[in-house]
Design a protein around this motif. Structure first.
Motif, short mmCIF file in Angstrom:
data_model
loop_
_atom_site.label_atom_id
_atom_site.label_comp_id
_atom_site.label_asym_id
_atom_site.label_seq_id
_atom_site.Cartn_x
_atom_site.Cartn_y
_atom_site.Cartn_z
N LYS B 135 0.83 -1.20 0.00
CA LYS B 135 0.00 0.00 0.00
C LYS B 135 0.86 1.25 0.00
CE LYS B 135 -3.98 -1.97 2.26
NZ LYS B 135 -4.65 -2.16 3.56
N ARG B 138 2.12 1.93 -3.50
CA ARG B 138 1.16 2.08 -4.58
C ARG B 138 0.93 3.53 -4.99
NH1 ARG B 138 -1.27 -1.96 -7.00
NH2 ARG B 138 -3.20 -1.58 -8.13
N TRP B 139 0.99 4.43 -4.03
CA TRP B 139 0.76 5.83 -4.40
C TRP B 139 1.84 6.35 -5.33
CZ3 TRP B 139 4.09 9.81 -3.42
CH2 TRP B 139 5.04 9.63 -2.41
N PHE B 142 0.50 5.92 -8.72
CA PHE B 142 -0.56 6.92 -8.91
C PHE B 142 0.08 8.26 -9.30
CE2 PHE B 142 -2.89 10.41 -6.91
CZ PHE B 142 -4.17 10.24 -7.40
N VAL B 146 -0.26 10.31 -12.89
CA VAL B 146 -0.80 11.67 -12.93
C VAL B 146 0.21 12.62 -13.59
CG1 VAL B 146 -1.51 13.67 -11.53
CG2 VAL B 146 -2.33 11.37 -10.93
N ARG B 150 -0.34 14.48 -17.22
CA ARG B 150 -0.40 15.96 -17.23
C ARG B 150 0.65 16.52 -18.17
NH1 ARG B 150 -1.12 17.13 -10.81
NH2 ARG B 150 -3.39 17.07 -10.76
N GLU B 161 -7.78 16.82 -16.28
CA GLU B 161 -7.91 16.33 -14.90
C GLU B 161 -9.01 15.28 -14.80
OE1 GLU B 161 -5.83 16.94 -12.50
OE2 GLU B 161 -4.67 18.36 -13.70
N ARG B 162 -10.12 15.55 -15.45
CA ARG B 162 -11.22 14.56 -15.45
C ARG B 162 -10.74 13.24 -16.04
NH1 ARG B 162 -15.50 14.84 -20.12
NH2 ARG B 162 -13.68 13.91 -21.10
N ILE B 164 -7.70 12.07 -16.27
CA ILE B 164 -6.73 11.37 -15.40
C ILE B 164 -7.48 10.61 -14.32
CG2 ILE B 164 -4.93 11.71 -13.66
CD1 ILE B 164 -3.96 14.12 -15.33
N LEU B 165 -8.48 11.24 -13.75
CA LEU B 165 -9.23 10.57 -12.67
C LEU B 165 -9.93 9.31 -13.20
CD1 LEU B 165 -10.19 10.51 -9.75
CD2 LEU B 165 -12.07 12.03 -10.38
N ASN B 168 -7.25 6.59 -13.71
CA ASN B 168 -6.75 5.99 -12.48
C ASN B 168 -7.80 5.11 -11.80
OD1 ASN B 168 -4.05 6.57 -12.25
ND2 ASN B 168 -4.41 8.63 -11.46
N LEU B 169 -9.05 5.52 -11.87
CA LEU B 169 -10.11 4.67 -11.28
C LEU B 169 -10.15 3.32 -12.00
CD1 LEU B 169 -12.95 7.30 -10.78
CD2 LEU B 169 -11.79 6.03 -8.97
N LEU B 172 -6.13 1.64 -11.47
CA LEU B 172 -5.66 1.30 -10.11
C LEU B 172 -6.76 0.78 -9.21
CD1 LEU B 172 -3.26 4.32 -9.46
CD2 LEU B 172 -2.67 2.04 -10.24
N GLU B 173 -7.99 1.19 -9.46
CA GLU B 173 -9.09 0.76 -8.59
C GLU B 173 -10.02 -0.24 -9.26
OE1 GLU B 173 -9.60 1.53 -5.30
OE2 GLU B 173 -7.58 2.32 -5.45
N PHE B 175 -12.27 0.00 -11.53
CA PHE B 175 -13.65 0.38 -11.80
C PHE B 175 -13.99 -0.04 -13.25
CE2 PHE B 175 -15.42 3.79 -8.80
CZ PHE B 175 -14.72 3.30 -7.73
#
Lengths: 132, 219
Positions: B135, B138-139, B142, B146, B150, B161-162, B164-165, B168-169, B172-173, B175
């Protein structure tokens, strides 16, 4: 009927469904602490709506290892239940999106809550017989 | 005069290890190996023991040595590219987390591919039993993603920015597209926007970025 403790994201989905008058809480949960949590969040939502939603992202919160989204129920309530309906929704969210890209810890909290929220909505929709 | 590396900071050590033109390059790597090899060895050994030491007759020490060597190959290659990725150079704890991530991934891959196919999936993943290791690292990924996107997007793109989010979702997550589209932040985006964003951002990460992320994160 849900007995085990609700996650925060699931609770958000239930409060959202309540606000839109789809459901009453007792149809989904019968655990008294769950009901209390939902009613507390509903009250918070009503207060926030009356006050208007002017939340800001505190400067440097995450640099200090205290991500502001941690235990900040109010922000999620505003974000999901109130801001979403505003016409200026997209413009208002830009600083928040930027912050989620700058702060890994807030990103993690956000993704966790929104994951729970998504699955909470799925369950509610299923109970109601499909997406509303 | 020969510089002593014993007391130099992590930041300095990584700087020299990733600078092939430095006169102290080899000495820095020697210090790096001296400082971190026992830790990497321990991570690999723990991972291996947790997963399947009884499933092979190849000698234990040989396998561990082999995997540890592979970890160092990853760290050495391309002028220490994997070390360049690491930003929190003032934190030895975070750096050890980063090394543990690489070591864990390589151990898993090695055991799955060459030694005991299927065994890795038969036992519990021990990463959850080691809070604070993967953990913590992991950042870094991230942060890397980012910054890379950028930089490659420039200042003129309206939705950087939108995007990138969203990326990453997804990355990394984990989704799904449906989960992303159902979020309050993205409810107003058009049909197929998520697909386009994912495709566009994958292109922004070049082949080296992809290789290094795949190598480390198993993406």
């Amino acid at each position: 009927m849900r007995q085990e403790p609700l996650t925060f994201g699931e609770a958000l989905a239930l409060v959202e469904a309540k606000v839109k008058q789809k459901i009453d809480f007792q149809s989904y949960v019968n655990n008294s602490s769950n009901i209390k949590m939902l009613e507390r969040m509903l009250t918070s939502y009503q207060e926030k709506k009356e006050q208007g939603t002017t939340h800001t992202i505190p400067n440097g919160c995450c640099m200090a290892d205290k991500p502001f989204l941690q235990e900040d129920d109010a922000y999620f309530i505003s974000h999901i239940l109130i801001d979403d309906a505003l016409p200026e929704h997209d413009e208002n969210n830009k600083p928040f999106i930027k912050h989620l890209n700058d702060c890994y810890w807030c990103f993690k909290i956000y993704s966790q809550v929104l994951r729970e929220y998504y699955w909470g909505r799925q369950k509610i929709d299923k109970c109601l017989g499909g997406p509303q | 005069m020969t510089k002593s590396f014993k007391d130099i900071s992590l930041h300095e050590l990584l700087e020299i290890c990733t600078d092939e033109s430095s006169a102290n390059h080899q000495s820095a790597w020697a210090e790096f190996i001296h400082r971190y090899k026992p830790y990497i060895y321990k991570v690999v050994q723990n991972r291996y023991l947790a997963w399947g030491q009884k499933s092979t007759d190849i000698t234990f020490a040989d396998i561990i040595d082999d995997i540890v060597n592979d970890v160092f190959l990853i760290l050495f290659q391309d002028g220490g590219r994997a070390l360049q990725l690491f930003n929190a150079r003032n934190s030895d704890k975070a750096f050890r987390g980063y090394l543990a991530t690489i070591a864990n991934r390589l151990t898993k891959r090695k055991l799955t591919k060459y030694l005991i196919p299927g065994a890795v999936h038969d036992v519990a993943d021990t990463s959850e039993q080691q809070p604070g290791i993967e953990k913590e690292a992991r950042w870094q990924f991230f942060d890397y993603i980012v910054n890379r996107i950028r930089k490659k997007s420039g200042k003129n793109q309206k939705h950087t920015e939108r995007d990138i989010l969203i990326f990453n979702l997804y990355l990394l997550e984990e989704f799904t597209r449906e989960m992303i589209e159902a979020q309050p932040l993205f409810r107003n985006i058009g049909h197929r926007v998520v697909d386009n964003v994912l495709m566009r951002n994958k292109r922004k990460l070049d082949r080296d970025d992809e290789n290094i992320l795949r190598e480390i994160l198993d993406l």
